[in-house]
Each structure stands twice: as C-alpha cells, then as structure tokens.
Design an enzyme around this catalytic site. Sequence first.
Site, PDB file in Angstrom:
ATOM      1  N   HIS A 159      22.565  27.139  37.594  1.00 55.55           N
ATOM      2  CA  HIS A 159      21.928  28.039  37.517  1.00 55.55           C
ATOM      3  C   HIS A 159      22.112  29.517  38.056  1.00 55.55           C
ATOM      4  O   HIS A 159      22.134  29.902  37.926  1.00 55.55           O
ATOM      5  CB  HIS A 159      20.692  28.580  38.578  1.00 55.55           C
ATOM      6  CG  HIS A 159      20.106  27.283  38.617  1.00 55.55           C
ATOM      7  ND1 HIS A 159      19.271  26.613  37.854  1.00 55.55           N
ATOM      8  CD2 HIS A 159      20.192  26.062  39.832  1.00 55.55           C
ATOM      9  CE1 HIS A 159      18.910  25.069  38.672  1.00 55.55           C
ATOM     10  NE2 HIS A 159      19.985  25.066  39.287  1.00 55.55           N
ATOM     11  N   SER A 280      37.626  49.506  21.698  1.00 54.75           N
ATOM     12  CA  SER A 280      35.985  50.753  21.359  1.00 54.75           C
ATOM     13  C   SER A 280      36.273  51.475  20.440  1.00 54.75           C
ATOM     14  O   SER A 280      37.702  52.024  21.070  1.00 54.75           O
ATOM     15  CB  SER A 280      35.607  50.834  22.450  1.00 54.75           C
ATOM     16  OG  SER A 280      34.880  51.445  21.876  1.00 54.75           O
ATOM     17  N   LYS A 286      37.848  50.424  26.603  1.00 56.25           N
ATOM     18  CA  LYS A 286      37.377  49.183  26.558  1.00 56.25           C
ATOM     19  C   LYS A 286      38.486  47.999  26.495  1.00 56.25           C
ATOM     20  O   LYS A 286      38.924  48.437  25.478  1.00 56.25           O
ATOM     21  CB  LYS A 286      36.433  48.975  26.132  1.00 56.25           C
ATOM     22  CG  LYS A 286      34.787  49.803  26.618  1.00 56.25           C
ATOM     23  CD  LYS A 286      34.282  49.270  27.155  1.00 56.25           C
ATOM     24  CE  LYS A 286      33.536  48.633  26.009  1.00 56.25           C
ATOM     25  NZ  LYS A 286      32.600  47.159  26.642  1.00 56.25           N
ATOM     26  N   GLN A 325      21.585  20.698  -5.414  1.00 55.09           N
ATOM     27  CA  GLN A 325      22.550  22.017  -5.556  1.00 55.09           C
ATOM     28  C   GLN A 325      23.388  23.338  -4.282  1.00 55.09           C
ATOM     29  O   GLN A 325      24.461  23.501  -4.133  1.00 55.09           O
ATOM     30  CB  GLN A 325      22.867  22.618  -6.514  1.00 55.09           C
ATOM     31  CG  GLN A 325      23.988  23.391  -7.507  1.00 55.09           C
ATOM     32  CD  GLN A 325      24.078  24.305  -8.532  1.00 55.09           C
ATOM     33  OE1 GLN A 325      24.105  22.635  -9.303  1.00 55.09           O
ATOM     34  NE2 GLN A 325      23.429  25.152  -8.949  1.00 55.09           N
TER      35      GLN A 325
HETATM   36  N1  ARG Z   1      25.790  20.984  -9.416  1.00 53.63           N
HETATM   37  C1  ARG Z   1      24.361  19.841  -9.509  1.00 53.63           C
HETATM   38  C2  ARG Z   1      24.881  19.327  -7.872  1.00 53.63           C
HETATM   39  O1  ARG Z   1      25.762  20.295  -7.284  1.00 53.63           O
HETATM   40  C3  ARG Z   1      25.859  18.656 -10.207  1.00 53.63           C
HETATM   41  C4  ARG Z   1      24.750  17.784 -10.305  1.00 53.63           C
HETATM   42  C5  ARG Z   1      23.884  18.375 -11.751  1.00 53.63           C
HETATM   43  N2  ARG Z   1      23.123  16.921 -12.381  1.00 53.63           N
HETATM   44  C6  ARG Z   1      22.302  17.545 -12.714  1.00 53.63           C
HETATM   45  N3  ARG Z   1      21.525  16.726 -13.529  1.00 53.63           N
HETATM   46  N4  ARG Z   1      21.811  18.832 -13.442  1.00 53.63           N
HETATM   47  O2  ARG Z   1      24.895  18.926  -7.381  1.00 53.63           O
END
Ligand code: ARG
Length: 457
Positions: A159, A280, A286, A325
């Site tokens: 604590h 600082s 500091k 993605q």
């Molecule tokens: N750039 C895409 C990703 O990072 C790769 C796969 C893309 N596939 C697709 N059917 N557009 O997921």
Amino acid sequence: MMIDEKPWGGRFNEPTNKLVEEFTASIEFDKRLCQYDIEGSIAHCMMLARQGIISGEEEKKIVAGLKDVLRDIEAGEITFSLDLEDIHMVIEKTLVDRIGKTGEKLHTGRSRNDQISLDIRLYLRDEINRITGLIMALKSSILAAAKKEIDTILPGYTHLQKAQPVLLSHYLLAYREMLDRDEERLKECCRRVNVMPLGSAALAGTRLPIDREYVAELLKFPKVTTNSIDTVSDRDFVAEFIFDAGLLMMHMSRFCEDIIIWSSGEFGFVEISDSFTTGSSIMPQKKNPDVAELIRGKTGRVYGNLIAILTVMKGIPMSYNRDMQEDKEPLFDTVDTVKGCLHVLSEMIGNLKFNRKRMLEEAARGFSTATDVADYLVMKGVPFRESHRITGHLVRYCLEKNKVLSALSIEELRQFYAGFDEEIYRCLTVENSVNSKKSYGGTARESVLKRIEELGD
Ligand code: ARG
C-alpha cells in the site's frame, strides 16, 4: 495505372477512384513484410514446380526474379506506388514487369488472404525470437544488479506504506521472475504463430494438387493449419502476441514506476546517471527520469493496440474481411515499442546508483520490524492473534512516547508481556529481520544467494 493492369482488374470497366486507392492501400506499412512475402512466394513456387503445376524452367525464372526484386527493394530502388495497394501486389507486379508472362503463374493456388497470414506469421515468428533475446538481456542486467546489491537492505512496502525490510536483490529478482513468465508466454504464443496457412487460398482451399506439407517444410513450420475458413479469418495469434507484449510492458512499467519514485528527493533511494536522464527547459536544477516515464507511458499505447485488434475482430463475419488489414499497424507498433523499451531499460539498469545508506536508514524506520516482534512472541507460545495485539499496543506506546521499538527497556517491554527476554533485541535489527525470513522464496540473504546461484549466468 489502367484498371486492366491491376491484378484483379479484369471484371472492372471503370478505374478506381483516387481517393479509394489511397484509402484502401496498405503498402505504406505492409512494405516491412517484403522479405517474408518473397520468402513465402519462393517456397510456394518451388512447391508448384515439384507438383508439376509449373515447369522447372518457370520455377527458376520466378525464383531468380523474386530474389532480384528483394535485392532491389532492400537497396531502395523500387518505388511503392499506392495504386498497387499492398506489398503482395507490388512484388507480383514488379516480377511480371521484369520476367514477363511467367511471373503471372506465381499466384496459382493461393490468395492474398492466405498469403498475408503467412507473411505475418513469418514476421512475427522472427520478431518473437528477437524479443525473447532482448528479454534475456534484460534479465541478465537485473541479475547483475541483484548480485551487486546482495547486502543492500531497503524497506519493502505494501500500500506504499512501509511494511518489512527486504533485500534489494530479492526485490530486483522479483522483476526477473515476471520476465521469466513473459518469456515463457511469448514462446508459448510462438507455437501458435508457427503454423503454416498457405494453401487455404481465398477461404475454401484449392482444386489444384498443391502440397502444403512441403511448403511448411521449406519454411520450417512444424505444422500446417487444418481448416481453410478458420485460417484466413484467424488473427488470434496477433491478439495473443499483443496481450503478451502488454503484460511485459506492464512489468517494465512497474519497475519504472519504482525507479521514478525512488529517484525523487523525498525517497532518494536511487540516482539515475546523467546520461539516462533529461533536464527541464525552465528549471535549471531539474534532472528528470524521462526514460522511465516514457516506458510507463508507452505501456498505455500497447494496451491501446490490444483493444484495437480485439475490436477490429469482434464483429466481422466469416471469413476474410478487409477490416483485417487493420491488424498490421497495432502489431508493428507493438513490436517496435516493446523492443525499444526492453533495450533502453536493460541499459538504464546499469546506470542506476542505489543509495544504500539511505535505504538502510529508511528500512529501520516506521516500526518495520513489528512483525518480527509478533513472530518472536509466537515462538514463545503466544497465539498469533494475541501476539499481534500485544505488538500493536507496543507500537501505540512507542508512538505516544515518540520512541522506536529497539529503544524500549526490558522493563517497559515486560509491561506488555511478562515473558520478554533479551533475545527480543536481536529480532529488532533490520539485518536479523531480513535474514530470519528463511522460508522458501523469502528474503533471507542465504535464500536469495541460493536463488542467484540457481539462476546461473
Ligand atoms: N492488404 C491485405 C491485408 O492486409 C491483404 C489481403 C487482401 N485480400 C483481399 N482480398 N483484398 O489484409
């Protein structure tokens, strides 16, 4: 670029809107996968030839072409244009531009959906290896400090209130235990990363007579994935890695928090060398623990990445969706952040100077050996709850008289419990307090030394 020149352009009449090109492109960040993309393509191509799907001549041409493309990318000679979307298409298009029609055979029996999974797995497998290497280096720095500070006693806190004196070595080795678990967890995670996805194609598998086991063998994967739909829609291994990294960051952050508190004037337990602190711009006196603070701050950033990937994945229907993605930036950022923090923290540990005298002084304050008194009474046959009460009364008495426990005379002590003898004074020193904690895993010097020995290095 004409729409027909895009690898998927055949069924389109109109060109892609510029805004859409920019919006959908991932090349800005997935270019870091180029080495893995090419490695995977070479293995895929070798398999296609072995299965008689392409000829040996075509294989040679494609493999040589891919190696050239990689060399030129690494030399910075290839411009990544947004209209090619991602690293897979940039590499394929460059290959076709260079070796002609044969290059168009490379994408046989695969899809970008299984290709991207392969690329990330190859990348992450390597990075986990690098990260566990950095964890080992950090563990060595901690062990070296623990060896050096084997005689340093400081107050242990619960604590953030003084609790009991402990060895600084023991304290430091607590962080080492956490890092052991982190290393183990990452290796465990790597077992799930290390599965070969290629050959799942878009989602259904392929009618072409491919040999997935052979690709796995070439790329040193111990096994192949077993369900094509799961394969292209799975990013569990990314989330799992970021979680493991988050926990590792949390451990580093807590260590940094200790260093930050300890380096304050109020504590004065540690001094960080000038080379690992900053000043600082307004206050000339500091010297700030910015490195430690940044590690603490970056921990939040990795947690953010974990929430990002979990949220991206939570609502998407089977199987691959473009949402996925969005896995890459949190993943790459986590890898970079964790590696940077591990590296700088290992170096910082060697730049800490512990103020042994001050730690010892503080360890003796605040009735830190009260539990030792209670345990002493237990050894005399007093039930623990009663001994706790007696010791509590002693502490209250000391507070009223403005005294410390060791300054009480035997007569004063006997007013609280008639059986007190001289031995009690031995229990009250911080050294004896520490060294009496011989229970397995406790802070006694001999136990800590034994642990240090077990850890080797
Ligand atoms: N750039 C895409 C990703 O990072 C790769 C796969 C893309 N596939 C697709 N059917 N557009 O997921």
